[in-house]
Motif scaffolding. Sequence first.
Motif, PDB file in Angstrom:
ATOM      1  N   TYR A 314       0.838  -1.199   0.000  1.00 34.51           N
ATOM      2  CA  TYR A 314       0.000   0.000   0.000  1.00 34.51           C
ATOM      3  C   TYR A 314       0.877   1.255   0.000  1.00 34.51           C
ATOM      4  O   TYR A 314       0.514   2.286  -0.564  1.00 34.51           O
ATOM      5  N   ASN A 315       2.045   1.167   0.643  1.00 36.12           N
ATOM      6  CA  ASN A 315       2.936   2.322   0.775  1.00 36.12           C
ATOM      7  C   ASN A 315       3.751   2.604  -0.485  1.00 36.12           C
ATOM      8  O   ASN A 315       4.550   3.554  -0.496  1.00 36.12           O
ATOM      9  N   TRP A 316       3.605   1.798  -1.512  1.00 38.58           N
ATOM     10  CA  TRP A 316       4.337   2.010  -2.766  1.00 38.58           C
ATOM     11  C   TRP A 316       4.202   3.451  -3.249  1.00 38.58           C
ATOM     12  O   TRP A 316       5.179   4.096  -3.630  1.00 38.58           O
ATOM     13  N   HIS A 317       2.982   3.957  -3.238  1.00 35.13           N
ATOM     14  CA  HIS A 317       2.702   5.267  -3.804  1.00 35.13           C
ATOM     15  C   HIS A 317       3.519   6.356  -3.099  1.00 35.13           C
ATOM     16  O   HIS A 317       4.047   7.263  -3.750  1.00 35.13           O
ATOM     17  N   GLN A 318       3.628   6.270  -1.777  1.00 33.10           N
ATOM     18  CA  GLN A 318       4.376   7.277  -1.053  1.00 33.10           C
ATOM     19  C   GLN A 318       5.876   7.160  -1.315  1.00 33.10           C
ATOM     20  O   GLN A 318       6.581   8.159  -1.461  1.00 33.10           O
ATOM     21  N   PHE A 319       6.377   5.925  -1.392  1.00 33.96           N
ATOM     22  CA  PHE A 319       7.811   5.731  -1.593  1.00 33.96           C
ATOM     23  C   PHE A 319       8.244   6.146  -2.998  1.00 33.96           C
ATOM     24  O   PHE A 319       9.334   6.698  -3.174  1.00 33.96           O
ATOM     25  N   VAL A 320       7.405   5.898  -3.994  1.00 34.64           N
ATOM     26  CA  VAL A 320       7.773   6.342  -5.338  1.00 34.64           C
ATOM     27  C   VAL A 320       7.665   7.862  -5.429  1.00 34.64           C
ATOM     28  O   VAL A 320       8.435   8.510  -6.148  1.00 34.64           O
ATOM     29  N   ASN A 342      19.824  -6.390 -13.335  1.00 36.70           N
ATOM     30  CA  ASN A 342      19.460  -6.805 -14.694  1.00 36.70           C
ATOM     31  C   ASN A 342      17.960  -7.084 -14.796  1.00 36.70           C
ATOM     32  O   ASN A 342      17.366  -7.676 -13.894  1.00 36.70           O
ATOM     33  N   SER A 343      17.385  -6.680 -15.916  1.00 34.74           N
ATOM     34  CA  SER A 343      15.964  -6.924 -16.150  1.00 34.74           C
ATOM     35  C   SER A 343      15.697  -7.001 -17.643  1.00 34.74           C
ATOM     36  O   SER A 343      16.248  -6.224 -18.429  1.00 34.74           O
ATOM     37  N   SER A 344      14.840  -7.922 -18.018  1.00 41.14           N
ATOM     38  CA  SER A 344      14.463  -8.052 -19.430  1.00 41.14           C
ATOM     39  C   SER A 344      13.335  -7.106 -19.817  1.00 41.14           C
ATOM     40  O   SER A 344      12.939  -7.053 -20.980  1.00 41.14           O
ATOM     41  N   THR A 345      12.823  -6.382 -18.835  1.00 39.05           N
ATOM     42  CA  THR A 345      11.841  -5.348 -19.113  1.00 39.05           C
ATOM     43  C   THR A 345      12.346  -4.048 -18.502  1.00 39.05           C
ATOM     44  O   THR A 345      13.036  -4.054 -17.486  1.00 39.05           O
ATOM     45  N   ARG A 346      12.029  -2.929 -19.114  1.00 32.46           N
ATOM     46  CA  ARG A 346      12.547  -1.648 -18.641  1.00 32.46           C
ATOM     47  C   ARG A 346      12.089  -1.367 -17.212  1.00 32.46           C
ATOM     48  O   ARG A 346      10.918  -1.592 -16.869  1.00 32.46           O
ATOM     49  N   LEU A 347      12.979  -0.873 -16.400  1.00 37.32           N
ATOM     50  CA  LEU A 347      12.683  -0.606 -14.999  1.00 37.32           C
ATOM     51  C   LEU A 347      12.129   0.798 -14.778  1.00 37.32           C
ATOM     52  O   LEU A 347      12.059   1.273 -13.639  1.00 37.32           O
ATOM     53  N   THR A 348      11.713   1.427 -15.863  1.00 42.95           N
ATOM     54  CA  THR A 348      11.005   2.699 -15.739  1.00 42.95           C
ATOM     55  C   THR A 348       9.529   2.457 -15.456  1.00 42.95           C
ATOM     56  O   THR A 348       8.843   3.306 -14.884  1.00 42.95           O
ATOM     57  N   TYR A 349       9.009   1.321 -15.878  1.00 40.22           N
ATOM     58  CA  TYR A 349       7.614   0.970 -15.642  1.00 40.22           C
ATOM     59  C   TYR A 349       7.517  -0.542 -15.487  1.00 40.22           C
ATOM     60  O   TYR A 349       7.666  -1.259 -16.474  1.00 40.22           O
ATOM     61  N   PRO A 350       7.329  -1.030 -14.249  1.00 42.61           N
ATOM     62  CA  PRO A 350       7.161  -0.285 -13.004  1.00 42.61           C
ATOM     63  C   PRO A 350       8.370   0.582 -12.664  1.00 42.61           C
ATOM     64  O   PRO A 350       9.486   0.302 -13.120  1.00 42.61           O
ATOM     65  N   GLU A 351       8.140   1.540 -11.797  1.00 37.21           N
ATOM     66  CA  GLU A 351       9.115   2.604 -11.581  1.00 37.21           C
ATOM     67  C   GLU A 351      10.194   2.217 -10.572  1.00 37.21           C
ATOM     68  O   GLU A 351      10.389   2.904  -9.554  1.00 37.21           O
ATOM     69  N   PHE A 352      10.919   1.162 -10.853  1.00 34.86           N
ATOM     70  CA  PHE A 352      11.959   0.728  -9.921  1.00 34.86           C
ATOM     71  C   PHE A 352      13.205   1.617  -9.998  1.00 34.86           C
ATOM     72  O   PHE A 352      14.017   1.616  -9.080  1.00 34.86           O
ATOM     73  N   ARG A 353      13.354   2.354 -11.088  1.00 39.18           N
ATOM     74  CA  ARG A 353      14.436   3.335 -11.139  1.00 39.18           C
ATOM     75  C   ARG A 353      14.182   4.475 -10.148  1.00 39.18           C
ATOM     76  O   ARG A 353      15.103   5.204  -9.779  1.00 39.18           O
ATOM     77  N   LYS A 354      12.947   4.655  -9.766  1.00 38.44           N
ATOM     78  CA  LYS A 354      12.596   5.726  -8.836  1.00 38.44           C
ATOM     79  C   LYS A 354      12.395   5.209  -7.414  1.00 38.44           C
ATOM     80  O   LYS A 354      12.076   6.003  -6.521  1.00 38.44           O
ATOM     81  N   THR A 355      12.546   3.915  -7.213  1.00 34.94           N
ATOM     82  CA  THR A 355      12.342   3.346  -5.876  1.00 34.94           C
ATOM     83  C   THR A 355      13.523   2.451  -5.510  1.00 34.94           C
ATOM     84  O   THR A 355      14.521   2.913  -4.979  1.00 34.94           O
ATOM     85  N   VAL A 356      13.431   1.173  -5.819  1.00 36.77           N
ATOM     86  CA  VAL A 356      14.401   0.182  -5.362  1.00 36.77           C
ATOM     87  C   VAL A 356      15.824   0.544  -5.753  1.00 36.77           C
ATOM     88  O   VAL A 356      16.752   0.487  -4.935  1.00 36.77           O
ATOM     89  N   PHE A 357      16.035   0.944  -7.005  1.00 41.13           N
ATOM     90  CA  PHE A 357      17.383   1.173  -7.518  1.00 41.13           C
ATOM     91  C   PHE A 357      17.656   2.653  -7.788  1.00 41.13           C
ATOM     92  O   PHE A 357      18.489   2.993  -8.631  1.00 41.13           O
ATOM     93  N   VAL A 358      16.976   3.522  -7.077  1.00 42.65           N
ATOM     94  CA  VAL A 358      17.067   4.952  -7.354  1.00 42.65           C
ATOM     95  C   VAL A 358      18.468   5.504  -7.141  1.00 42.65           C
ATOM     96  O   VAL A 358      18.862   6.481  -7.793  1.00 42.65           O
TER      97      VAL A 358
END
Length: 620
Positions: A314-320, A342-358
């Motif tokens: 639920y807190n995803w929205h606040q963390f991103v 590494n990811s076979s799909t772009r990490l811009t969507y979902p926004e992991f570049r803005k969260t996990v790997f920011v």
Amino acid sequence: MSQGNNDFSFRHKAAFIYLSANYVISLLICLGYLWATPGINNLKSFLYVCNAYFSNTFLLILLLYLLFLPFLFITSKKTFYGVLLPMVTLFQIFLVTDLGIYRIFKFHINAFIINFFITPGSWDSVDLGIKTIASIAVLLLLIIGAEWVLLKKSLKMAPASIQRKKTYTARIIIALLVVMTIGDKLAFGLADIYNTVQITRFSRLLPLYQPFTFSTFAEKRLGLEINRENRLAIDLKSSMLTYPLNPIKMPEKGPTPNFIWIVLDGYRYDMLTPEVTPDILEFSNEALVFKNHYSGGNATRFGLFSLFYGIYSYNWHQFVAERVSPVLMDTLSALGYDFNINSSTRLTYPEFRKTVFVKMPDAINDAFEGKNSYEKDIIQIDTVRQWLSLRKSTKPFFLFLFLDAPHARIYPPEFEKFKTDSKSTNYLFVSDAETLQAKFNWMNALWFLDHKVGELLDTVKKNNLLPNTVILITGDHGEEFGEHGFFGHNHAFTPEQVRVPMVLYLPGRDAAVYEHMTSHHDVPATMLELLGVNTPASDYSNGSSMLTAPERHSNLACSWNQCGYFSEGIYINFAMETHNSGFFEIRDENYQIADFPRQHIQPHYNNVMGIIKDFSKFNQ
């Protein structure tokens, strides 16, 4: 001017005066959200919040006006007392109630708040006390009385207002509010593109606020660069989050094993079998296998969020919005780890570049060549194998692989173990036969990835990395093929959509199989424990160690605006957004709607209320 037009003008003017006055009242109420919110301490935040404060309240009053507009064509004044008065009164009661909830929990009225307390028996465990009940009663009477008086005055003022010479003051104010509203939405959209956290962190501040984003349009049509994480400066001094609650305490010379995390998209708990993923199963004979493990979400962003943060999704929205990275990744970085993401799909969507790997944009490899997912998966694993074989650094590393072929249910032709008549699915007419074909294609994709993961594990062994490497293999979420009436994922919180395999190899530890419930929420605490961190898991997580903590008895999984609580065969599913507050259901162990909700919900009341309270655990 005809009498009919005069009547309409009178009714319209009266409604306009009444709603304009209520706009001011709503502004006064909504000041409480600003007072209850930290972080509005710089110019950008102040200007944005002030603009959003006026524009969002304007949109809410405008909605009330549009709802009442058809009734203006009814000539009777009774429509004001029978329709407009209760409509606006309930709206103001909603605002006051929502503000009270926000001050305590830092979220707004949602389906759980509404439905949990109207479910028979839910009040059995609640004792508000005479003072609280009396205060609520007085407040309600004051609001109702004030609105009654205000409406009567508006009706009296309307004729005189019509007779007065026309002024443009009201039109100018409305035009200004329209401009402010447009500016509010554009400001948030640009802030999202440019990672202006002084603005994005307030996306959930005001009730019913709808943030506006246009990153795809900006990238494709305007040519703007949207991957700007390498220029991002996190401003935690004005953050709305207190995360972690206390500094992480690390031993001076603690263990620093390598970490390899392998996540297969849509890897379901019952696919860890000799028929589907035999190589992973064989490797699991050397590892810890948690057979009753659950993701924290039924979609990729929420599943991986729970895996890395250990926090309810639920807190995803606040963390991103805040662009805050996980404690786990920050700790590894502080210990001097190398990262290879590494990811076979772009990490811009979902926004992991803005969260996990920011904080590590340079370590991300998410643009592998290939026409489809399985080709990218092949290149990704081959690239990682080469990296492991050629690596000379003595620093510990964190290696992450996200493999995507099962999501698209595609694979090389030679991996068609489960024979199918078609490689595509007609989503418009998904018959039982189509569903079975889709499931076979999904299983073939898993079988293909199992082979590639096996090659990767062989490389790990050949390079003598196994004695000092923690290896985790799991799924971000599951995948359903009609077992409970759903197709795919992100639709429900069935076991097929949220229960996943969890294989955890720990150097020097004997293999074991665990039957008790575990969750993605427990993973960060487990990893930090392996690093010798002795900070309580509750300071940074909603989970606890899978190795030493007491067994858990419930799990919470979330999607975009819904959450599903599961414990002892009972599912309590509810929405967490006001605009979706109609969604609330209780299901039995077969995921069927329960016939007697009271007897199901009562034993879980305190536990669920504790989880709801923990939603705001890391909010200031």
